[in-house]
Write an enzyme that holds these catalytic residues in place. Structure first.
Site, mmCIF file in Angstrom:
data_model
loop_
_atom_site.group_PDB
_atom_site.id
_atom_site.type_symbol
_atom_site.label_atom_id
_atom_site.label_comp_id
_atom_site.label_asym_id
_atom_site.label_seq_id
_atom_site.Cartn_x
_atom_site.Cartn_y
_atom_site.Cartn_z
ATOM 1 C CD GLU A 11 -3.346 -3.663 -49.087
ATOM 2 O OE1 GLU A 11 -4.228 -4.312 -48.515
ATOM 3 O OE2 GLU A 11 -3.537 -2.501 -49.492
ATOM 4 C CE1 TYR A 65 -7.778 -5.677 -51.163
ATOM 5 C CE2 TYR A 65 -6.120 -6.543 -49.651
ATOM 6 C CZ TYR A 65 -6.824 -5.479 -50.170
ATOM 7 O OH TYR A 65 -6.569 -4.215 -49.739
ATOM 8 C CG ASP A 74 -11.534 -5.096 -48.953
ATOM 9 O OD1 ASP A 74 -12.311 -4.658 -49.820
ATOM 10 O OD2 ASP A 74 -11.350 -4.514 -47.868
#
Length: 367
Positions: free
Chosen positions: A39, A122, A140
């Site tokens: 991520e 996020y 996102d």
DNA sequence: TAGTCGTGGCT
DNA sequence: TAGCCAAGACT
């Protein structure tokens, strides 16, 4: 949006995801550490760029401990070319915190995750939902686009309050126990179907539920703010070359390219020529008087908020001994070993060209 | 809040 | 080609 519409969206998207999900190296991994790393790498960075970095990273840093104990230069070297280097520095910081404050285990709840350096709204939602199976939204840029269109939302998405509205809309859509897949389904839909410029509404599984489609406003959404034009700077850099070694400096930890190595130099001020600017910069940065020798290459590069042209020159010390007045430290380095030092794009190009020049010179010598 | 922080690909 | 955009976070 009524409950039957929500159930339809859940069913259709999950079914679509089962047969259309992108096959990615971090998909299906159960280790929250790997989800976290993927991520962070994916932040503002396209999937295709990330894949080789991800493989190399997990090979070199298979777990949190290996990150926490690694020297920062090794971390930055593994990150070289990905950009936004504070991400790499923050991964190390967070790994250290997890070892010392969380007995080596990544927290699962967004409220705890978000306190860690480099983990924002996020990524906290992504780790919680994908890594731990919690029913949490992860919104996102793809999600912002999809949800804006689904709800025909015309608020400015740069505003924190509006992003919060979109996030809560996403939360109401989450199917119990499948938030991770649903979040990823939204992201995949955004990256493959609900595209920014040319949304492919004809192949969208939730076209019937999309309020923007019914009003034909999808191309106007999401509403963002136009960026201001970015300035251009001319920069000079000096190459101190002596007995096959060159002088490089490590940039201060914070700010642009923090912790990365570079050839010393700086911006050309108004009214300066290259000679004046380079002499001034190297006096300020290293405390030496220099003389310009031959010009080397010219390098153009565009950053997010400005672009540069870097003019490089071989330089020679006339007076003084170089010291790190601005850099964190400086070092005389064998040209052959420049690759061991993490650098941004421009300095890596200079470094590569220097090595090529050296190769060429030695091949000429041997004839 | 709005500016900062990299790089590569696409148009 | 110059600008836009991409699995955002930090100050």
């Amino acid at each position: 949006m009524d409950s039957s519409t929500i159930i339809n969206i859940q069913k259709k998207l999950l079914i679509w995801y089962r047969s259309n999900a992108r096959s990615l190296p971090w998909r299906g991994l159960k280790d929250p550490y790997l989800i976290w790393i993927s991520e962070v790498m994916l932040q503002q960075t396209q999937v295709e760029t990330v894949i080789p970095y991800f493989h190399r990273w997990i090979d070199r840093f298979p777990d949190i401990k290996s990150v926490a104990y690694a020297p920062i230069d090794e971390i930055l070297k593994a990150w070289e070319g990905l950009g936004y280097y504070s991400r790499a520095r923050n991964i190390k910081k967070t790994a250290e915190i997890i070892l010392s404050n969380h007995v080596g285990v990544i927290p699962s709840r967004p409220i705890d995750l978000i306190k860690l350096p480099g983990i924002g709204d996020y990524i906290a939602g992504a780790i919680a939902s994908i890594g731990f199976g919690l029913d949490e939204p992860a919104l996102d840029a793809n999600g912002i686009r999809v949800i804006s269109r689904l709800y025909d939302f015309h608020g400015l998405v740069n505003k924190v309050a509006n992003k919060k509205i979109l996030k809560e809309n996403l939360r109401t859509l989450l199917p119990n126990g499948c938030a991770g897949d649903f979040n990823q389904a939204i992201m995949d839909l955004g990256s493959m179907v609900c595209l920014s410029a040319n949304p492919d509404c004809e192949s969208c599984p939730i076209q019937r539920e999309c309020m923007a489609f019914s009003r034909n406003t999808q191309k106007d959404l999401p509403v963002g703010k136009a960026r201001t034009k970015k300035p251009h700077f001319n920069v000079v850099a000096g190459i101190f070359e002596k007995n096959g070694k060159v002088l490089i400096g490590k940039r201060p930890t914070n700010g642009l390219l923090g912790g990365m190595w570079e050839f010393p130099g700086g911006k050309i001020e108004e009214g300066e020529d290259h000679n004046t600017a380079l002499k001034r910069e190297l006096e300020e940065e290293l405390g030496v008087n220099i003389k310009l020798r031959d010009a080397f290459g010219e390098y153009k590069h565009a950053y997010t908020h400005f672009s540069v042209t870097v003019f490089t020159y071989f330089v020679e010390i006339v007076e003084g001994k170089p010291s790190a007045k601005v850099a964190e430290k400086i070092e005389w380095v064998d040209i052959r070993s420049l690759n061991d030092f993490p650098m941004g794009k421009v300095d890596r190009s200079i470094s590569n060209d220097l090595q090529e020049k050296l190769d060429h010179a030695s091949s000429v010598d041997s004839v």
